[in-house]
Design an enzyme around this catalytic site. Sequence first.
Site, mmCIF file in Angstrom:
data_model
loop_
_atom_site.group_PDB
_atom_site.id
_atom_site.type_symbol
_atom_site.label_atom_id
_atom_site.label_comp_id
_atom_site.label_asym_id
_atom_site.label_seq_id
_atom_site.Cartn_x
_atom_site.Cartn_y
_atom_site.Cartn_z
ATOM 1 N N TYR A 1 30.766 36.966 44.594
ATOM 2 C CA TYR A 1 29.907 36.389 43.676
ATOM 3 C C TYR A 1 28.754 35.643 44.362
ATOM 4 O O TYR A 1 28.154 36.047 44.921
ATOM 5 C CB TYR A 1 30.883 35.096 42.980
ATOM 6 C CG TYR A 1 32.163 35.680 42.458
ATOM 7 C CD1 TYR A 1 32.166 36.824 41.589
ATOM 8 C CD2 TYR A 1 33.526 35.214 42.755
ATOM 9 C CE1 TYR A 1 33.381 37.358 41.133
ATOM 10 C CE2 TYR A 1 34.682 35.818 42.178
ATOM 11 C CZ TYR A 1 34.542 36.866 41.624
ATOM 12 O OH TYR A 1 35.861 37.353 41.197
ATOM 13 N N SER B 1 39.046 41.448 39.935
ATOM 14 C CA SER B 1 37.635 42.264 40.417
ATOM 15 C C SER B 1 37.718 43.012 41.925
ATOM 16 O O SER B 1 36.795 43.560 42.332
ATOM 17 C CB SER B 1 36.474 41.370 40.469
ATOM 18 O OG SER B 1 35.553 41.164 39.671
ATOM 19 N N LYS C 1 37.208 46.517 41.818
ATOM 20 C CA LYS C 1 35.945 47.195 41.555
ATOM 21 C C LYS C 1 35.927 47.984 42.956
ATOM 22 O O LYS C 1 34.880 48.879 42.755
ATOM 23 C CB LYS C 1 34.782 46.062 41.392
ATOM 24 C CG LYS C 1 34.918 45.467 40.008
ATOM 25 C CD LYS C 1 34.157 44.184 39.957
ATOM 26 C CE LYS C 1 34.391 43.678 38.321
ATOM 27 N NZ LYS C 1 33.833 42.428 38.038
ATOM 28 N N TYR D 1 38.250 49.398 31.858
ATOM 29 C CA TYR D 1 38.002 48.225 32.833
ATOM 30 C C TYR D 1 39.237 47.159 32.870
ATOM 31 O O TYR D 1 39.334 46.381 33.705
ATOM 32 C CB TYR D 1 36.654 47.761 32.329
ATOM 33 C CG TYR D 1 35.965 46.285 32.905
ATOM 34 C CD1 TYR D 1 35.818 46.268 34.354
ATOM 35 C CD2 TYR D 1 36.242 45.196 32.368
ATOM 36 C CE1 TYR D 1 35.361 45.267 35.076
ATOM 37 C CE2 TYR D 1 36.036 43.916 32.981
ATOM 38 C CZ TYR D 1 35.322 43.990 34.273
ATOM 39 O OH TYR D 1 35.013 42.895 35.098
ATOM 40 N N VAL E 1 39.000 36.848 40.294
ATOM 41 C CA VAL E 1 39.212 35.735 39.765
ATOM 42 C C VAL E 1 40.706 35.185 39.810
ATOM 43 O O VAL E 1 41.341 34.160 39.168
ATOM 44 C CB VAL E 1 38.700 35.212 38.192
ATOM 45 C CG1 VAL E 1 37.049 35.275 38.356
ATOM 46 C CG2 VAL E 1 39.029 36.419 37.268
HETATM 47 N N1 GLU Z 1 38.468 40.775 34.441
HETATM 48 C C1 GLU Z 1 37.532 39.781 34.868
HETATM 49 C C2 GLU Z 1 36.217 39.547 33.888
HETATM 50 O O1 GLU Z 1 35.722 40.676 33.606
HETATM 51 C C3 GLU Z 1 37.062 39.936 36.245
HETATM 52 C C4 GLU Z 1 36.378 38.757 36.907
HETATM 53 C C5 GLU Z 1 36.431 38.863 38.353
HETATM 54 O O2 GLU Z 1 37.582 38.955 39.061
HETATM 55 O O3 GLU Z 1 35.268 38.642 38.983
HETATM 56 O O4 GLU Z 1 35.930 38.593 33.733
#
Ligand code: GLU
Length: 303
Positions: free
Chosen positions: A239, A63, A66, A187, A257
């Site tokens: 989160y 993530s 992002k 993504y 994650v």
């Molecule tokens: N590729 C992970 C998902 O979509 C990213 C989640 C993350 O790192 O928050 O679940």
Amino acid sequence: MNYSSILEQIQKDIQPYFGKGKVADYIPALANVNPKKFGMSIHTIKGNVFEIGDSKELFSIQSISKVFTLALAMTLEKDSIWKRVGREPSGSKFNSLVQLEHENGIPRNPFINAGAHVITDILTSHFENPKAEILNFVNKLAKSKVSFDEILAQSERETGNRNLAMGYFMKSFGNIHNQVRVVLDVYFNQCSIAMSCLNLSKSLLFLANDGVAPSTGERIISKRNSDRINALMLTCGMYDYVGEFAYSVGLPSKSGVGGGIIAIVPGEMAICVWSPELSDSGNSYIGTKALELFVNYTGKTIF
Ligand code: GLU
């Protein structure tokens, strides 16, 4: 200031915390990582670099991608982004579907999965080859050649039903404009990008320097947008733990994650820490502790 001795102290202090978190395994290829890893790096805007442990080892940024995609989208569109994505913490898990129903397919913020899908959809609309453009953008910032981890991307494509469900659900509200499978393929690839702590603290240093990459003087985004990304990281980047994290660390940060966390000290530095075992909130257990220790030792919080 020489941060080497502080990093050495942090590395000692975090040793008792190994084994307390759990490596993410909902994406099967993520489960293969060695849980005992720990790396940390600092890039200052004055050009100093400090590092410790496994700071050169590549890991899955997940993530943290992002932040890159949001910055890139903000160079392409202005207010139109915020008609399709909110700017509020979600108070829910990063991959929750429930709010989308009540809120007509408009995700709460660009750092939860649904919000990141919309940002990736924007990039997919603008670019012929969004995957290549994302990599180019990250390569330019990292000043080294980063790449997708194809095995990880494939692993997530095969198991990412919840992400696909979110994509289709938002499409039913008209908030995904391209084909869901195409957007989600981009993504899953952006999440699979493999980088080290050093790569990440170097790449995201522009957020500590009002949107300008200090090593080249190149403006990546406007100062206002840099401030806004930092605001979103502070309020939505960790989160469903952002409140606790703002209290105990107090730095704009984004977690993934894969166990990485990037933290920005505006006007001073970017810090990256990586350790793959996660707490229940999905943040690196040891990474969170390490940042808390850093702030306790240095007093460098934004407050
Ligand atoms: N590729 C992970 C998902 O979509 C990213 C989640 C993350 O790192 O928050 O679940």
